[in-house]
Design a protein around this motif. Structure first.
Motif, PDB file in Angstrom:
ATOM      1  N   GLN A 297      30.385 -29.940 -17.079  1.00  0.00           N
ATOM      2  CA  GLN A 297      29.122 -29.277 -17.444  1.00  0.00           C
ATOM      3  C   GLN A 297      28.302 -28.984 -16.192  1.00  0.00           C
ATOM      4  OE1 GLN A 297      27.017 -30.310 -21.231  1.00  0.00           O
ATOM      5  NE2 GLN A 297      28.314 -32.127 -21.140  1.00  0.00           N
ATOM      6  N   LYS A 298      28.282 -29.919 -15.254  1.00  0.00           N
ATOM      7  CA  LYS A 298      27.536 -29.698 -14.016  1.00  0.00           C
ATOM      8  C   LYS A 298      28.153 -28.550 -13.224  1.00  0.00           C
ATOM      9  CE  LYS A 298      25.912 -32.119  -9.869  1.00  0.00           C
ATOM     10  NZ  LYS A 298      25.923 -33.408  -9.131  1.00  0.00           N
ATOM     11  N   GLU A 299      29.481 -28.439 -13.248  1.00  0.00           N
ATOM     12  CA  GLU A 299      30.158 -27.355 -12.535  1.00  0.00           C
ATOM     13  C   GLU A 299      29.950 -26.011 -13.225  1.00  0.00           C
ATOM     14  OE1 GLU A 299      31.576 -27.686  -9.659  1.00  0.00           O
ATOM     15  OE2 GLU A 299      31.320 -29.870  -9.610  1.00  0.00           O
ATOM     16  N   THR A 300      29.666 -26.048 -14.530  1.00  0.00           N
ATOM     17  CA  THR A 300      29.559 -24.813 -15.318  1.00  0.00           C
ATOM     18  C   THR A 300      28.128 -24.302 -15.383  1.00  0.00           C
ATOM     19  OG1 THR A 300      31.437 -25.478 -16.684  1.00  0.00           O
ATOM     20  CG2 THR A 300      29.984 -23.779 -17.577  1.00  0.00           C
ATOM     21  N   VAL A 335      25.489 -19.478 -16.271  1.00  0.00           N
ATOM     22  CA  VAL A 335      26.945 -19.637 -16.252  1.00  0.00           C
ATOM     23  C   VAL A 335      27.549 -18.411 -15.591  1.00  0.00           C
ATOM     24  CG1 VAL A 335      29.037 -19.890 -17.635  1.00  0.00           C
ATOM     25  CG2 VAL A 335      26.923 -21.035 -18.353  1.00  0.00           C
ATOM     26  N   ASN A 336      28.231 -18.597 -14.477  1.00  0.00           N
ATOM     27  CA  ASN A 336      28.902 -17.471 -13.826  1.00  0.00           C
ATOM     28  C   ASN A 336      30.084 -17.002 -14.677  1.00  0.00           C
ATOM     29  OD1 ASN A 336      27.315 -17.195 -11.515  1.00  0.00           O
ATOM     30  ND2 ASN A 336      28.390 -18.852 -10.463  1.00  0.00           N
ATOM     31  N   PRO A 337      30.371 -15.696 -14.670  1.00  0.00           N
ATOM     32  CA  PRO A 337      29.692 -14.628 -13.930  1.00  0.00           C
ATOM     33  C   PRO A 337      28.663 -13.883 -14.772  1.00  0.00           C
ATOM     34  CG  PRO A 337      31.756 -13.818 -14.797  1.00  0.00           C
ATOM     35  CD  PRO A 337      31.625 -15.236 -15.295  1.00  0.00           C
ATOM     36  N   ALA A 338      28.169 -14.495 -15.848  1.00  0.00           N
ATOM     37  CA  ALA A 338      27.282 -13.812 -16.786  1.00  0.00           C
ATOM     38  C   ALA A 338      26.057 -13.245 -16.077  1.00  0.00           C
ATOM     39  CB  ALA A 338      26.855 -14.773 -17.889  1.00  0.00           C
ATOM     40  N   SER A 339      25.835 -11.950 -16.240  1.00  0.00           N
ATOM     41  CA  SER A 339      24.648 -11.314 -15.678  1.00  0.00           C
ATOM     42  C   SER A 339      24.436  -9.973 -16.353  1.00  0.00           C
ATOM     43  CB  SER A 339      24.766 -11.129 -14.157  1.00  0.00           C
ATOM     44  OG  SER A 339      25.783 -10.197 -13.844  1.00  0.00           O
ATOM     45  N   PHE A 340      23.218  -9.485 -16.227  1.00  0.00           N
ATOM     46  CA  PHE A 340      22.861  -8.190 -16.807  1.00  0.00           C
ATOM     47  C   PHE A 340      21.920  -7.483 -15.835  1.00  0.00           C
ATOM     48  CE2 PHE A 340      19.910  -5.596 -19.377  1.00  0.00           C
ATOM     49  CZ  PHE A 340      20.807  -4.744 -19.989  1.00  0.00           C
ATOM     50  N   LYS A 341      22.222  -6.209 -15.550  1.00  0.00           N
ATOM     51  CA  LYS A 341      21.375  -5.408 -14.678  1.00  0.00           C
ATOM     52  C   LYS A 341      21.025  -4.103 -15.387  1.00  0.00           C
ATOM     53  CE  LYS A 341      23.362  -7.136 -10.327  1.00  0.00           C
ATOM     54  NZ  LYS A 341      24.053  -6.758  -9.073  1.00  0.00           N
ATOM     55  N   ARG A 342      19.801  -3.657 -15.166  1.00  0.00           N
ATOM     56  CA  ARG A 342      19.381  -2.375 -15.752  1.00  0.00           C
ATOM     57  C   ARG A 342      18.522  -1.612 -14.752  1.00  0.00           C
ATOM     58  NH1 ARG A 342      15.689  -3.353 -20.446  1.00  0.00           N
ATOM     59  NH2 ARG A 342      14.094  -3.479 -18.823  1.00  0.00           N
ATOM     60  N   TYR A 343      18.898  -0.365 -14.506  1.00  0.00           N
ATOM     61  CA  TYR A 343      18.105   0.559 -13.710  1.00  0.00           C
ATOM     62  C   TYR A 343      17.586   1.633 -14.663  1.00  0.00           C
ATOM     63  CZ  TYR A 343      20.948  -1.561 -10.018  1.00  0.00           C
ATOM     64  OH  TYR A 343      21.585  -2.448  -9.192  1.00  0.00           O
ATOM     65  N   ARG A 381      41.249 -20.471 -25.710  1.00  0.00           N
ATOM     66  CA  ARG A 381      41.216 -19.024 -25.927  1.00  0.00           C
ATOM     67  C   ARG A 381      40.127 -18.350 -25.094  1.00  0.00           C
ATOM     68  NH1 ARG A 381      44.023 -17.483 -30.495  1.00  0.00           N
ATOM     69  NH2 ARG A 381      42.665 -15.688 -30.870  1.00  0.00           N
ATOM     70  N   GLY A 382      39.871 -18.895 -23.931  1.00  0.00           N
ATOM     71  CA  GLY A 382      38.941 -18.258 -23.013  1.00  0.00           C
ATOM     72  C   GLY A 382      37.497 -18.666 -23.175  1.00  0.00           C
ATOM     73  N   GLY A 383      37.203 -19.688 -23.979  1.00  0.00           N
ATOM     74  CA  GLY A 383      35.833 -20.105 -24.206  1.00  0.00           C
ATOM     75  C   GLY A 383      35.320 -21.026 -23.109  1.00  0.00           C
ATOM     76  N   ILE A 384      34.393 -20.517 -22.287  1.00  0.00           N
ATOM     77  CA  ILE A 384      33.889 -21.298 -21.157  1.00  0.00           C
ATOM     78  C   ILE A 384      33.102 -22.505 -21.640  1.00  0.00           C
ATOM     79  CG2 ILE A 384      32.299 -21.239 -19.190  1.00  0.00           C
ATOM     80  CD1 ILE A 384      33.078 -18.315 -18.791  1.00  0.00           C
ATOM     81  N   ILE A 385      32.274 -22.325 -22.665  1.00  0.00           N
ATOM     82  CA  ILE A 385      31.383 -23.399 -23.094  1.00  0.00           C
ATOM     83  C   ILE A 385      32.181 -24.571 -23.653  1.00  0.00           C
ATOM     84  CG2 ILE A 385      29.394 -23.973 -24.506  1.00  0.00           C
ATOM     85  CD1 ILE A 385      28.949 -21.839 -22.281  1.00  0.00           C
ATOM     86  N   PRO A 418      36.841 -24.620 -17.229  1.00  0.00           N
ATOM     87  CA  PRO A 418      35.834 -23.553 -17.282  1.00  0.00           C
ATOM     88  C   PRO A 418      35.810 -22.691 -16.031  1.00  0.00           C
ATOM     89  CG  PRO A 418      34.807 -25.724 -17.062  1.00  0.00           C
ATOM     90  CD  PRO A 418      36.244 -25.952 -17.388  1.00  0.00           C
ATOM     91  N   LEU A 419      36.085 -23.273 -14.861  1.00  0.00           N
ATOM     92  CA  LEU A 419      36.072 -22.468 -13.647  1.00  0.00           C
ATOM     93  C   LEU A 419      37.203 -21.452 -13.635  1.00  0.00           C
ATOM     94  CD1 LEU A 419      34.091 -24.757 -12.857  1.00  0.00           C
ATOM     95  CD2 LEU A 419      34.888 -24.476 -10.505  1.00  0.00           C
TER      96      LEU A 419
END
Length: 1002
Positions: A297-300, A335-343, A381-385, A418-419
């Motif tokens: 959890q600390k690493e995530t 949580v990497n790489p989750a991000s959102f950008k908007r211009y 199945r790819g679930g990071i959490i 998770p990594l």
């Protein structure tokens, strides 16, 4: 000329000097130097009374000297006495009344007029506007001021908890996540349940890229009487969004920004390395004593960063006005790489060409980039959490023999850490142009023609990449690279005629219009694998093509509509509307339908018999009936039997095209139609200090659009789409707004809303039972839909605890046959809440503003499927610390069952049951904001119009009994069926945010 210096003149000079020094330094007296100096001059005693125009004394009215911190308040008889410098101006104010200025004299009789600003407010309705006091439908309004000092990045977030009858849920804390909006309950099973959005006259179902800093106001049309003017798209309600415009003769430049950080609000305790080794040994597993004791959890979960910047220019003249804005929003998740950008960029122009022609445009371009972090999935199945909770803590982060690779789970290699999952690249970039151009022509004095041409044009690129070396999945496929591109174009043409006539006490507005909307969508993709070890991420580097294809679809909606609004002396109010829609999505004989509505209102407070009831300022009762439709969520060719084309590739050798049947035609497919009745009242009382709105509604949806699963023997891939069944929502909602305190220094207002809704499936025809929300861990469905039950009903066994002898879960034998079978399952919970509520308190004191926004949900339950993997003890996954108190030997009294022995794949202890159903109610301090507005006396010297700084804490504190990360959750996201909600299965949790911001206007 010589002047004699006396002791009294010396005292006066010293007093003036001392007063100057004190008042120039102390903020409470800043700006009041003049009065300190004048206090040595002649004062007069002012006595007077303050009353309303009907002669009633006004208690607690503020009487103060203009420009000074000197004042008093009226007593129970409305009387006051005050000593003021001769020639002063007095300001008299009271909540609910217009402020009055008078020149001070010995005796004053003050009469204040009622402040009707709220009632006279004009709100946007479909294809026009209307005075708020004359509205006969159910409409909620949210103004930009209500979220100006909050880090709000979406329209849904702006209205969350602000409008009665509107449930806004953020199903995940992941950056860029869409919100779920339900207006007066869930109306559909398989069609779309989100409302129609109309942004400056352009209809759309997606507002994710809209910059909320550009929003001026939001109107929510909740009942059929107000929404039916949008006909076939209005069953789920309509949200009208008006963006900002320039003001004639006033040019401004404004800049706003905020920056902050986010953290996990609550963690889940799991076994550490040594506890896990002991747990595995107890199960009979062979496990190394090597212990890296990794805290996954600390690493995530790290620290996320939020930032937003907006620069806007506005102004103009009586002939032309403009508003131009440029914005950037960045949200890096915890949580990497989750991000959102908007211009974003917006240009609004309004031009008065001459006395009979106005033209204008609203153009908005934005680009969004979403970097996904996999959630709502198991650790296999790819679930990071879930991987952060389930990965063995005795493993290290990297492989001891190959530091380029992440460590491999020795018990199940496909259950990656998770990594490993966080190293995937899952990117979606979108470009969108949304806007319109319009012209208004005054044909005659009372007749106006408007033409509106709108466009919603977008395209996007999706990229997915898995490194061929670092992860197990990547090595199995020697790297994966997928690419998809899509484009969408919707063109709108609307033409309306509006006739407005006032004659005597009568007012009439008539509208007639015609609309055509054409939609085109195209999509293409290619999936490849077998990439070179050196990181080449594009699909052209893939040696094997796993799949490729493209799709093109088109649809159209043609409409005619009309409305009449009439009122007599703002006392008797009538509105009638009708819309006729035709959709290409439906079967040929069912494409057209008519959606009528009618509403009426009666302002009792205008009647003669009400004149002597002084405590009530305004009272209106209203009622309405109408029908609306729904076709959203249907594919463009839903009524047709479709064929699919693909190349058959046995052994990865292309041998030619293949044709397969995708769907069966339905010549009877038609609209979902919702009929709604609404009655309510609007009350203003206590000198306009308190307003109360109440609504009671009942709505029935007929011809539910259903996807009927077909047996494989039919040879069709997709379910059969047909109209089947009936659904009812009924409820009541209240909104209360109060001005608790309002004087020269302190202002305190409260806004509160609460909504109750009950939902029931009343009829199903072809198939009586439907199961939804499949859970991967046990292969069972958590939700069942059938007649007589609300949507979101959990279905399973009733757990009666742990058998002290066997250590297994005991299930109730409902049919009494002595054995536990699937027939012993029943309904065990409900995902929909009994009621939802929101409350905002705003306090202002000498430049400081404090806003406390509380949001709550009560009476709902959550199916916590995450606990199956955390407390199931059926395999080698790491577990919650709760399993330390599990059953271990006969006779133990325990809350949790025994752990399965190694190799024992029995899943009886994790059947869907009441064991995993939890109370999902919560009360959340959603946003607490403290702001400071710099005084004008300081800003005027540096040519600044407004300057404020603020700090906001979001999701500051949540009161709940739910054991998971957060109770605001849905593993199936916002695009799920109307039945799939209230399930938690490794969902990205909500975060606690601390934000610092600045707003400045020149």
């Amino acid at each position: 000329m010589n002047r004699k210096i006396t002791k009294s003149s010396i005292r006066a000079a010293l007093w003036v000097t001392l007063s100057f020094l004190i008042t120039s330094q102390h903020p409470l007296f800043a700006g009041n130097i003049s009065y300190a100096a004048l206090s040595v001059l002649k004062n007069i005693k002012v006595t007077g009374t303050v009353s309303s125009k009907d002669g009633q004394p006004i208690v607690g009215a503020t009487v103060r000297v203009k420009g000074e911190n000197v004042g008093t308040v009226t007593d129970l008889d409305g009387r006051f006495t005050i000593d003021v410098p001769e020639g002063s101006t007095l300001i008299i104010s009271s909540i609910g009344f217009a402020t009055l200025e008078v020149v001070a004299s010995a005796n004053l009789t003050i009469v204040l007029e009622e402040d009707t600003q709220v009632l006279d407010q004009v709100v946007v309705v479909g294809y026009g506007s209307q005075s708020k006091k004359n509205i006969t439908g159910s409409i909620s309004s949210v103004n930009a001021d209500e979220f100006a000092d909050r880090p709000v990045f979406s329209t849904a977030q702006a209205i969350q908890g602000k409008a009665a009858g509107v449930q806004v849920t953020q199903p995940s804390g992941k950056p860029g996540t869409e919100f779920s909006i339900r207006i007066r309950g869930t109306n559909s099973v398989n069609a779309n349940n989100d409302p129609l959005y109309v942004i400056d006259g352009v209809p759309t179902t997606d507002t994710r890229g809209l910059n909320t800093n550009d929003i001026e106001s939001i109107q929510i049309l909740k009942d059929a009487a107000s929404a039916s003017i949008y006909g076939a798209r209005a069953s789920n309600g309509v949200v009208l969004i008006t963006t900002k415009k320039g003001t004639a003769g006033k040019s401004t430049t404004s800049f706003s920004t905020y920056w902050g950080f986010t953290r996990l609000a609550k963690d889940v305790k799991v076994l550490d390395g040594q506890q896990y080794i002991q747990y595995m040994q107890d199960r009979g597993e062979t496990i190394s004593s090597d212990n890296a004791n990794t805290d996954w959890q600390k690493e995530t979960f790290g620290t996320g960063i939020n930032q937003n910047y907006q620069l806007a220019f506005s102004g103009g003249s009586e002939q032309a006005r403009y508003y131009l804005s440029l914005g950037y929003l960045g949200d890096k998740g915890m949580v990497n790489p989750a991000s959102f950008k908007r211009y974003s960029a917006r240009l609004n122009i309004n031009s008065k060409v001459n006395n009979w022609l106005n033209v204008g445009s609203h153009l908005n371009f934005f680009r969004t980039g979403t970097y996904n972090a996999g959630d709502n999935a198991s650790s296999g199945r790819g679930g990071i959490i879930l991987s952060a909770l389930n990965s063995p803590p005795n493993l290290g982060i990297y492989d001891a023999n190959n530091p380029k690779q992440f460590s491999t789970n020795p018990y199940q290699a496909s259950w990656e850490t998770p990594l490993s999952y966080m190293s995937r690249e899952d990117i979606n970039n979108n470009n969108r142009l949304l806007g319109n151009v319009f012209a208004e022509i005054l044909l005659f004095r009372d007749l106006k023609f408007r033409t509106n041409l709108g466009a919603d044009i977008s395209n996007g690129v999706y990229e997915f990449y898995v490194d061929p070396v670092r992860t197990v999945y990547g090595r199995q496929n020697h790297g994966i690279s997928n690419l998809a591109k899509w484009e969408y174009m919707s063109l709108l043409s609307e033409n309306t005629l509006t006739y407005t006539k006032n004659f005597g006490l009568n007012s009439l507005t008539a509208l007639a219009g015609f609309s055509v909307q054409d939609n085109n969508y195209g999509h293409g993709y290619i999936n490849t694998k077998d990439l070179p070890d050196e990181p080449v991420k594009t699909t052209n580097a893939g040696n094997q093509i796993e799949g490729a294809g493209n799709t093109k679809t088109t649809s159209a909606l043609v409409s005619q509509f009309g409305r009449i609004m009439y009122d007599f002396d703002s006392k008797y109010l009538v509105t009638a509307a009708v819309r006729r829609d035709g959709s290409s999505k439906l079967a040929a004989g069912n494409r057209w339908d008519i959606f009528p509505s009618f509403s009426a209102g009666w302002r009792l407070s205008q009647e003669e018999f009400f004149k002597n009831i002084h405590v009530i300022n305004d009272l209106k009762i209203r009622g309405g009936w109408g029908q609306t439709g729904n076709q959203e969520g249907l594919s463009d060719f839903a009524a047709y039997g479709l064929l699919g084309f693909s190349r058959i590739t046995p052994g990865n050798v292309l041998i030619g095209p293949g044709i397969r049947r995708l769907s069966i035609a339905n010549p009877d497919l038609t609209w979902e139609k919702t009929t709604q009745t609404n009655i309510g009242f609007d009350l203003t009382t206590l000198n306009n200090r308190l307003t109360l709105t109440a609504d009671l509604y009942w709505k029935k949806t007929d011809g539910l659009i259903m996807s009927i699963p077909l047996p494989s023997s039919v040879g069709v891939e997709q379910p059969f789409v047909r109209n089947d069944g009936q659904l009812i929502n009924r409820g009541v909602e209240f909104t209360v707004s109060g001005q608790n305190i309002k004087n020269e220094k302190l202002s305190w207002t409260t806004d509160f809303n609460i909504s109750f809704n009950k939902n029931e499936v009343t009829k199903l025809e072809l198939q009586k039972v439907y199961d939804y929300a499949g859970i991967y861990s046990n292969g069972q469905s958590a939700i069942r839909m059938t007649e007589g039950r609300p949507l979101g009903s959990f279905f399973g066994y009733i757990s009666e605890g742990v058998d002290p002898e066997s250590g297994n879960i005991k299930y109730r034998d409902i049919d009494g046959n002595g054995i536990i079978t699937p027939d012993d399952r029943t309904f065990i919970g409900q995902a929909a809440p009994d009621f939802i509520y929101g409350m905002t308190n705003n306090l202002s004191f000498m430049g400081f503003d404090l806003s406390i926004f509380i949001q709550g949900v009560q009476g709902n339950e959550i199916f916590n499927a995450t606990r199956m993997d955390l407390e199931g003890m059926f395999d080698s996954k790491n577990q919650s610390v709760n399993v330390l108190d599990r059953w271990k030997k006969p006779g133990d009294i325990a809350q949790l069952p025994k752990a399965n022995d190694a190799g024992d794949g029995n899943l009886d202890n994790i059947h869907n049951s009441t064991r995993f159903v939890e109370d999902g109610s919560f009360l959340r301090f959603k946003a607490v904001t403290l702001a400071y507005n710099f005084p004008q006396r300081i800003l005027s010297d540096v040519k600044i119009q407004n300057l404020s700084i603020y700090a906001t804490a979001q999701n500051l504190w949540t009161i709940t009994k739910y054991s998971g990360f957060d109770p605001e959750v849905n593993a199936y996201g916002v695009n799920s069926r109307g039945t799939e909600f209230g399930v938690d299965y490794g969902t990205y949790p909500q975060t606690r945010q601390i934000i610092f911001g600045l707003n400045i206007t020149f």
